[in-house]
Design an enzyme around this catalytic site. Structure first.
Site, PDB file in Angstrom:
ATOM      1  N   ASN A  41     111.866 -93.308 -11.418  1.00 39.92           N
ATOM      2  CA  ASN A  41     110.450 -93.582 -11.638  1.00 39.92           C
ATOM      3  C   ASN A  41     110.197 -93.339 -13.122  1.00 39.92           C
ATOM      4  O   ASN A  41     110.076 -92.196 -13.553  1.00 39.92           O
ATOM      5  CB  ASN A  41     109.597 -92.637 -10.773  1.00 39.92           C
ATOM      6  CG  ASN A  41     108.116 -92.771 -11.078  1.00 39.92           C
ATOM      7  OD1 ASN A  41     107.693 -93.716 -11.758  1.00 39.92           O
ATOM      8  ND2 ASN A  41     107.318 -91.829 -10.592  1.00 39.92           N
ATOM      9  N   LYS A  89     107.667 -93.974 -14.869  1.00 43.00           N
ATOM     10  CA  LYS A  89     106.266 -93.698 -15.240  1.00 43.00           C
ATOM     11  C   LYS A  89     105.904 -94.558 -16.460  1.00 43.00           C
ATOM     12  O   LYS A  89     106.399 -95.674 -16.561  1.00 43.00           O
ATOM     13  CB  LYS A  89     106.071 -92.197 -15.477  1.00 43.00           C
ATOM     14  CG  LYS A  89     106.651 -91.383 -14.314  1.00 43.00           C
ATOM     15  CD  LYS A  89     106.257 -89.952 -14.309  1.00 43.00           C
ATOM     16  CE  LYS A  89     106.911 -89.273 -13.098  1.00 43.00           C
ATOM     17  NZ  LYS A  89     106.518 -87.895 -12.917  1.00 43.00           N
ATOM     18  N   HIS A 148     101.979 -92.047  -5.397  1.00 41.25           N
ATOM     19  CA  HIS A 148     102.518 -90.983  -6.244  1.00 41.25           C
ATOM     20  C   HIS A 148     101.384 -90.001  -6.575  1.00 41.25           C
ATOM     21  O   HIS A 148     100.242 -90.405  -6.740  1.00 41.25           O
ATOM     22  CB  HIS A 148     103.105 -91.584  -7.528  1.00 41.25           C
ATOM     23  CG  HIS A 148     103.886 -90.578  -8.307  1.00 41.25           C
ATOM     24  ND1 HIS A 148     103.275 -89.653  -9.119  1.00 41.25           N
ATOM     25  CD2 HIS A 148     105.216 -90.318  -8.363  1.00 41.25           C
ATOM     26  CE1 HIS A 148     104.210 -88.862  -9.645  1.00 41.25           C
ATOM     27  NE2 HIS A 148     105.386 -89.250  -9.202  1.00 41.25           N
ATOM     28  N   GLU A 201     100.550 -88.579  -9.196  1.00 41.57           N
ATOM     29  CA  GLU A 201      99.814 -88.883 -10.435  1.00 41.57           C
ATOM     30  C   GLU A 201      98.778 -89.969 -10.186  1.00 41.57           C
ATOM     31  O   GLU A 201      97.691 -89.949 -10.746  1.00 41.57           O
ATOM     32  CB  GLU A 201     100.810 -89.295 -11.536  1.00 41.57           C
ATOM     33  CG  GLU A 201     101.591 -88.091 -12.041  1.00 41.57           C
ATOM     34  CD  GLU A 201     102.991 -88.402 -12.536  1.00 41.57           C
ATOM     35  OE1 GLU A 201     103.297 -89.573 -12.834  1.00 41.57           O
ATOM     36  OE2 GLU A 201     103.800 -87.449 -12.605  1.00 41.57           O
ATOM     37  N   GLU A 242     107.544 -85.253  -2.500  1.00 37.65           N
ATOM     38  CA  GLU A 242     107.528 -84.725  -3.864  1.00 37.65           C
ATOM     39  C   GLU A 242     106.508 -83.594  -3.980  1.00 37.65           C
ATOM     40  O   GLU A 242     105.312 -83.861  -4.179  1.00 37.65           O
ATOM     41  CB  GLU A 242     107.143 -85.832  -4.847  1.00 37.65           C
ATOM     42  CG  GLU A 242     108.081 -87.014  -4.850  1.00 37.65           C
ATOM     43  CD  GLU A 242     107.989 -87.769  -6.160  1.00 37.65           C
ATOM     44  OE1 GLU A 242     109.021 -87.880  -6.828  1.00 37.65           O
ATOM     45  OE2 GLU A 242     106.895 -88.214  -6.517  1.00 37.65           O
ATOM     46  N   GLY A 296     108.060 -82.815 -12.873  1.00 36.18           N
ATOM     47  CA  GLY A 296     108.009 -82.705 -14.330  1.00 36.18           C
ATOM     48  C   GLY A 296     107.951 -81.272 -14.835  1.00 36.18           C
ATOM     49  O   GLY A 296     107.659 -81.031 -15.999  1.00 36.18           O
ATOM     50  N   SER A 346     111.848 -82.874 -10.336  1.00 31.08           N
ATOM     51  CA  SER A 346     112.865 -82.265 -11.190  1.00 31.08           C
ATOM     52  C   SER A 346     114.292 -82.411 -10.661  1.00 31.08           C
ATOM     53  O   SER A 346     115.118 -81.516 -10.807  1.00 31.08           O
ATOM     54  CB  SER A 346     112.531 -80.788 -11.462  1.00 31.08           C
ATOM     55  OG  SER A 346     111.267 -80.680 -12.095  1.00 31.08           O
TER      56      SER A 346
END
Ligand code: PGA
Length: 252
Positions: free
Chosen positions: A11, A13, A96, A98, A168, A174, A214
């Site tokens: 991904n 991003k 996701h 985000e 996730e 991250g 991660s």
């Protein structure tokens, strides 16, 4: 029964330009050719033509990171499933954390997106996961079950057996703070149990459930060997050729 085909999905991003995409995919092709894992890269919308063009004929599949659920219309800035499909996109990452946090994506929208993606002949990678507070409150399992139950509303058993779910934990994204193998396995097992309840054993045995947060070259092998973890959705480490190659070849 044998374990499902492992998926290593990147991904990216909001990283890499179309030019950088060409260069990266060109190099990646040679590195991951013939791997046992299914290799997917989730690239920014404007990088999709470069990615599919360079990946053509290789074992690299291209994913989009978002899509609108309507077929067309007055939705400034959005892209439709038909647009992605025509470019050769095979998977679309939806839900996701985000997108949920910064762009107001709800479980209901994710459900509509899943429907539209499947109707267009692509497959969704549906993300879910708890915040650190939710984990500390002990509601991780309920939260993730709720997210996935709504995302899958109205989907057929056959569709659910082909799509991909990515667990996730938000606190692991991250942050360099990976969930332990046991923590990741525990929640992926909860998701698989939900699939058993909703669709039965046969479907639950086929659906792939990824871990994300991660994932790196050092921890992929142990995570992907857990019984209910079928690969990873990889952010930061998917931007680096050597790290992503090692994740794809975790079993080598
Ligand atoms: P990360 O991101 O690997 O950089 O933690 C994972 C993701 O957001 O999908």
């Amino acid at each position: 029964m044998s374990k499902r085909t492992i998926m290593a999905a990147g991904n990216w991003k909001m990283n890499k330009t179309p030019g950088e995409t060409k260069e990266f995919v060109n190099a990646l092709k040679g590195l991951v050719a013939g791997s046992n894992s299914e290799v997917v890269i989730g690239v920014p919308s404007v990088c999709i033509p470069a990615a599919t063009e360079v990946a053509k004929g290789s074992n690299i599949k291209v994913a989009a990171q978002n899509v609108h659920f309507e077929a067309s219309g007055a939705y400034t800035g959005e892209v439709s499933c038909a647009m992605l499909k025509e470019l050769g996109v095979e998977y679309v990452i939806i839900g996701h954390s985000e997108r949920r946090e910064y762009f107001g994506e709800t479980n209901e929208m994710i459900n509509k997106k899943a429907r539209a993606i499947l109707d267009a002949g692509m497959l969704p990678i549906i993300c879910c996961g708890e915040t650190l507070t939710q984990r500390e409150q002990g509601v991780t399992a309920e939260h993730v079950r709720y997210q996935i139950k709504i995302a899958l509303l109205g989907l057929s058993a056959d569709e659910v057996s082909k799509l991909v779910i990515a667990y996730e934990p938000i606190w692991a994204i991250g942050t360099g703070k990976t969930a332990t193998d046991e923590q990741a396995e525990e929640v992926c097992a909860v998701i698989r149990q939900l699939l058993v309840e909703l669709y039965g054993n046969d479907v639950a045995e086929k659906t792939r459930i990824l871990y994300g947060g991660s994932v790196n070259a050092g921890n992929a092998k142990a995570l992907f060997s857990m019984p209910n973890i079928d690969g990873g959705l990889v952010g930061g480490a998917s931007l680096k050729l050597d790290a992503f190659e090692q994740i794809v070849k975790h079993d080598a």
